[in-house]
Write a protein that holds these residues in place. Structure first.
Motif, PDB file in Angstrom:
ATOM      1  N   ALA A 149      66.014   1.701  15.773  1.00  0.00           N
ATOM      2  CA  ALA A 149      66.681   2.442  14.694  1.00  0.00           C
ATOM      3  C   ALA A 149      67.038   1.485  13.560  1.00  0.00           C
ATOM      4  N   ASN A 150      66.024   1.092  12.809  1.00  0.00           N
ATOM      5  CA  ASN A 150      66.161   0.081  11.774  1.00  0.00           C
ATOM      6  C   ASN A 150      66.024   0.726  10.402  1.00  0.00           C
ATOM      7  N   THR A 151      67.094   0.722   9.624  1.00  0.00           N
ATOM      8  CA  THR A 151      67.046   1.369   8.307  1.00  0.00           C
ATOM      9  C   THR A 151      66.104   0.653   7.353  1.00  0.00           C
ATOM     10  N   SER A 152      65.803  -0.612   7.604  1.00  0.00           N
ATOM     11  CA  SER A 152      64.855  -1.318   6.738  1.00  0.00           C
ATOM     12  C   SER A 152      63.413  -0.936   7.053  1.00  0.00           C
ATOM     13  N   GLU A 153      63.218  -0.146   8.128  1.00  0.00           N
ATOM     14  CA  GLU A 153      61.888   0.329   8.498  1.00  0.00           C
ATOM     15  C   GLU A 153      61.822   1.852   8.457  1.00  0.00           C
ATOM     16  N   ARG A 154      62.501   2.401   7.481  1.00  0.00           N
ATOM     17  CA  ARG A 154      62.460   3.841   7.164  1.00  0.00           C
ATOM     18  C   ARG A 154      63.137   4.726   8.204  1.00  0.00           C
ATOM     19  N   PRO A 202      72.353  -9.790  20.383  1.00  0.00           N
ATOM     20  CA  PRO A 202      71.686 -10.016  19.104  1.00  0.00           C
ATOM     21  C   PRO A 202      70.345  -9.285  19.035  1.00  0.00           C
ATOM     22  N   SER A 203      69.891  -9.004  17.836  1.00  0.00           N
ATOM     23  CA  SER A 203      68.543  -8.456  17.670  1.00  0.00           C
ATOM     24  C   SER A 203      67.518  -9.509  18.045  1.00  0.00           C
ATOM     25  N   GLY A 204      66.327  -9.054  18.473  1.00  0.00           N
ATOM     26  CA  GLY A 204      65.190  -9.934  18.688  1.00  0.00           C
ATOM     27  C   GLY A 204      64.177  -9.682  17.593  1.00  0.00           C
ATOM     28  N   TYR A 205      62.927  -9.437  17.992  1.00  0.00           N
ATOM     29  CA  TYR A 205      61.941  -9.042  16.992  1.00  0.00           C
ATOM     30  C   TYR A 205      62.344  -7.722  16.337  1.00  0.00           C
ATOM     31  N   GLU A 206      62.933  -6.848  17.152  1.00  0.00           N
ATOM     32  CA  GLU A 206      63.410  -5.557  16.645  1.00  0.00           C
ATOM     33  C   GLU A 206      64.916  -5.451  16.889  1.00  0.00           C
ATOM     34  N   VAL A 207      65.515  -4.433  16.300  1.00  0.00           N
ATOM     35  CA  VAL A 207      66.984  -4.356  16.322  1.00  0.00           C
ATOM     36  C   VAL A 207      67.559  -3.958  17.670  1.00  0.00           C
ATOM     37  N   ALA A 208      66.819  -3.175  18.444  1.00  0.00           N
ATOM     38  CA  ALA A 208      67.362  -2.671  19.706  1.00  0.00           C
ATOM     39  C   ALA A 208      67.367  -3.751  20.779  1.00  0.00           C
ATOM     40  N   LEU A 264      77.970  -7.191  18.898  1.00  0.00           N
ATOM     41  CA  LEU A 264      76.725  -6.823  18.230  1.00  0.00           C
ATOM     42  C   LEU A 264      76.493  -7.720  17.024  1.00  0.00           C
ATOM     43  N   ILE A 265      75.345  -8.395  17.015  1.00  0.00           N
ATOM     44  CA  ILE A 265      74.933  -9.221  15.876  1.00  0.00           C
ATOM     45  C   ILE A 265      73.546  -8.728  15.471  1.00  0.00           C
ATOM     46  N   LYS A 266      73.503  -7.882  14.483  1.00  0.00           N
ATOM     47  CA  LYS A 266      72.256  -7.212  14.130  1.00  0.00           C
ATOM     48  C   LYS A 266      72.186  -6.968  12.625  1.00  0.00           C
ATOM     49  N   ASP A 267      70.958  -6.763  12.147  1.00  0.00           N
ATOM     50  CA  ASP A 267      70.724  -6.389  10.759  1.00  0.00           C
ATOM     51  C   ASP A 267      70.219  -4.955  10.707  1.00  0.00           C
ATOM     52  N   SER A 268      70.782  -4.154   9.823  1.00  0.00           N
ATOM     53  CA  SER A 268      70.244  -2.822   9.497  1.00  0.00           C
ATOM     54  C   SER A 268      70.094  -1.909  10.711  1.00  0.00           C
ATOM     55  N   TYR A 269      70.985  -2.040  11.665  1.00  0.00           N
ATOM     56  CA  TYR A 269      70.895  -1.271  12.907  1.00  0.00           C
ATOM     57  C   TYR A 269      71.848  -0.094  12.881  1.00  0.00           C
ATOM     58  N   VAL A 270      71.323   1.077  13.214  1.00  0.00           N
ATOM     59  CA  VAL A 270      72.160   2.265  13.397  1.00  0.00           C
ATOM     60  C   VAL A 270      72.503   2.346  14.884  1.00  0.00           C
TER      61      VAL A 270
END
Length: 484
Positions: A280-285, A371-377, A393-399
């Protein structure tokens, strides 16, 4: 019955496939609409009569017409003349879509009343009553959940053969795909009457597409995307419902990292349909107003046996723990600052030492880094809740999953990537009293992430459905178009 057994139980059900071929933000979705209302036939008739009475496009039929219709009150006995009296000799035939939308309109009205503090729940809930700051609005959530239980109907398309369709993994990282598909096909929410369905489920597994159709190391997306596109084309050609809404009342579910990319093969699938995704990455639409974030749950043995439960806060000597591979943009920063430190409070590892147990370390720790890896989940978030270790939680653009209902900041710690160097300072700045509150709240919220076979009320299966239900309530469909 185990989850693994459940994944195979429904294989008799399938019909052959007709298709040919083979920076630094964690996003919270604010509290959405949610609730509980009577589904009385009289109320539905009242709504429909009020909604469509003055419609210039009404088509009336004689009361002897055999079509399904609702009679208009004749207003006799010299009562004041009402607008509907002039139509007393006619009945109105409503389309199946109008009936479905009228049903949803009642739910929206009840939700609105719940938000204002009215329309109290009539019957006590024997299982669970949401309460506490972990919910944005516990009463509204409770009522929306009860409304879902009373009304929601999902049609599962029968087209397609296992293992790509009607099947999915029930073990390891992407287990939620197979478990959800299995439960959905056996669920009491399922209807065989398409005309009564509020939602339509596309039962394909992205994980199985990657395992069955993808040619290893080919880096070729075409065949996988064609599988999804061909399936939707079959559905659209055989049934009228996809084209009726351009997919807006349809949903897919994928936990594999490639789920979003494969959905892009069908424009209306990612533009209009509800996509329930782990990634669920907002930077990937990913659009949180329409799409649903679902938790990634790692099940080594196909069940939660042995991975739920842990000691109380007083028996957790380690401040914070993490062990995992170095991939993606965030983990290298974390390890650069905290790996191989001599501080016994901060146990950060690239590779877990052989004499240590991963789950054992989580049970000894007060906080567990996710933390996120290659993807946010990441499954670490749910593992922390399962084992009583407060997620960091240490993540970017994660819902975050279910954040339209749950206030994660009351039972988890959100750390921006830029603050990784201050990690220990942030965690030690949380008082013991506040930590204990967060840990206990996390244990209470655990029920919403547990996998049960068969599913239990308020567990992860039902929470995913509830999130999808809320998105369906956010749109209104008409015969040839839909509105957000």
């Amino acid at each position: 019955m185990t989850s693994k057994t459940l994944c195979y139980k429904h294989l008799w059900f399938f019909i052959p496939l007709l298709a040919a071929a083979v920076a630094g933000v964690v996003v919270f979705v604010g509290p959405k609409v949610s609730t509980f209302s009577s589904n009385s036939g009289y109320l539905l008739q009242d709504y429909l009569r009020t909604r469509f009475l003055n419609d210039a496009h009404l088509k009336y039929h004689n009361s002897n017409d055999s079509a399904k219709s609702f009679p208009i009150n004749d207003g006799s006995n010299q009562k004041p003349v009402k607008n509907e009296d002039k139509y007393r000799n006619f009945t109105r035939t409503y389309s199946s879509l109008e009936m479905v939308e009228a049903d949803l309109a009642q739910t929206r009205d009840a939700i609105s009343q719940a938000k204002k503090g009215g329309n109290e729940t009539r019957d006590p809930d024997p299982d669970y009553v949401p309460d506490g700051p972990m919910y944005w609005n516990p009463k509204v959530f409770h009522r929306s959940y009860l409304e879902m239980e009373k009304k929601m109907k999902v049609f599962v398309y029968e087209e397609g053969d296992p293992p790509v369709f009607h099947f999915g993994p029930c073990k390891h990282t992407y287990a939620i795909e197979g478990i959800f598909i299995s439960n959905m096909e056996l669920s009491r929410f399922r209807t065989m009457d398409q005309d009564k369905a509020h939602l339509f489920f596309l039962p394909f597994s992205v994980t199985m597409i990657t395992q069955v159709i993808y040619v290893k190391d080919s880096h070729e997306w075409g065949l996988m995307k064609n599988a999804a596109s061909d399936y939707v084309n079959v559905i659209a050609q055989k049934h009228p419902y996809w084209n009726r809404s351009l997919g807006a009342d349809h949903f897919m579910l994928a936990c594999h990292d490639w789920g979003p990319e494969i959905s892009f093969a069908v424009p209306n699938l990612y533009k209009n349909a509800i996509r329930a995704l782990c990634n669920a990455n907002t930077s990937e639409r990913f659009d949180p107003s329409r799409d649903v974030s679902i938790p990634e749950i790692h099940l080594p043995g196909g069940t939660t046996q042995g991975i739920i439960g842990g000691p109380p806060p007083s028996e957790r000597p380690i401040l914070v723990f993490y062990a995992g591979g170095v991939h993606g943009p965030i983990r290298p920063i974390l390890l650069d600052h905290w790996e191989n430190k001599t501080d016994p409070d901060v146990q950060i590892y690239r590779y877990l030492p052989k004499n240590m147990s991963y789950y054992g370390m989580m049970r000894k720790s007060r906080y567990c880094i996710c933390p996120s890896g290659y993807e946010v989940a990441s499954p670490r978030m749910v593992e922390g809740l399962y084992l009583g270790c407060v997620p960091v939680l240490i993540k970017d653009s994660y819902v975050i999953p279910f954040s339209d209902v749950l206030n994660w900041e009351t039972f988890a710690v959100i750390v921006p990537v830029k603050d990784i160097p201050n990690l220990k300072k942030i965690l030690t700045g949380i008082s013991s009293e506040e930590y204990v509150k967060m840990q206990r709240r996390g244990i209470q919220m655990r029920r919403h992430f547990e996998i049960n076979s068969p599913p239990k009320r308020y567990d992860v299966f039902h929470m995913i459905l509830h999130s999808i239900w809320l998105r369906r309530l956010n749109i209104r469909l008409h015969e040839n178009e839909y509105d957000h």
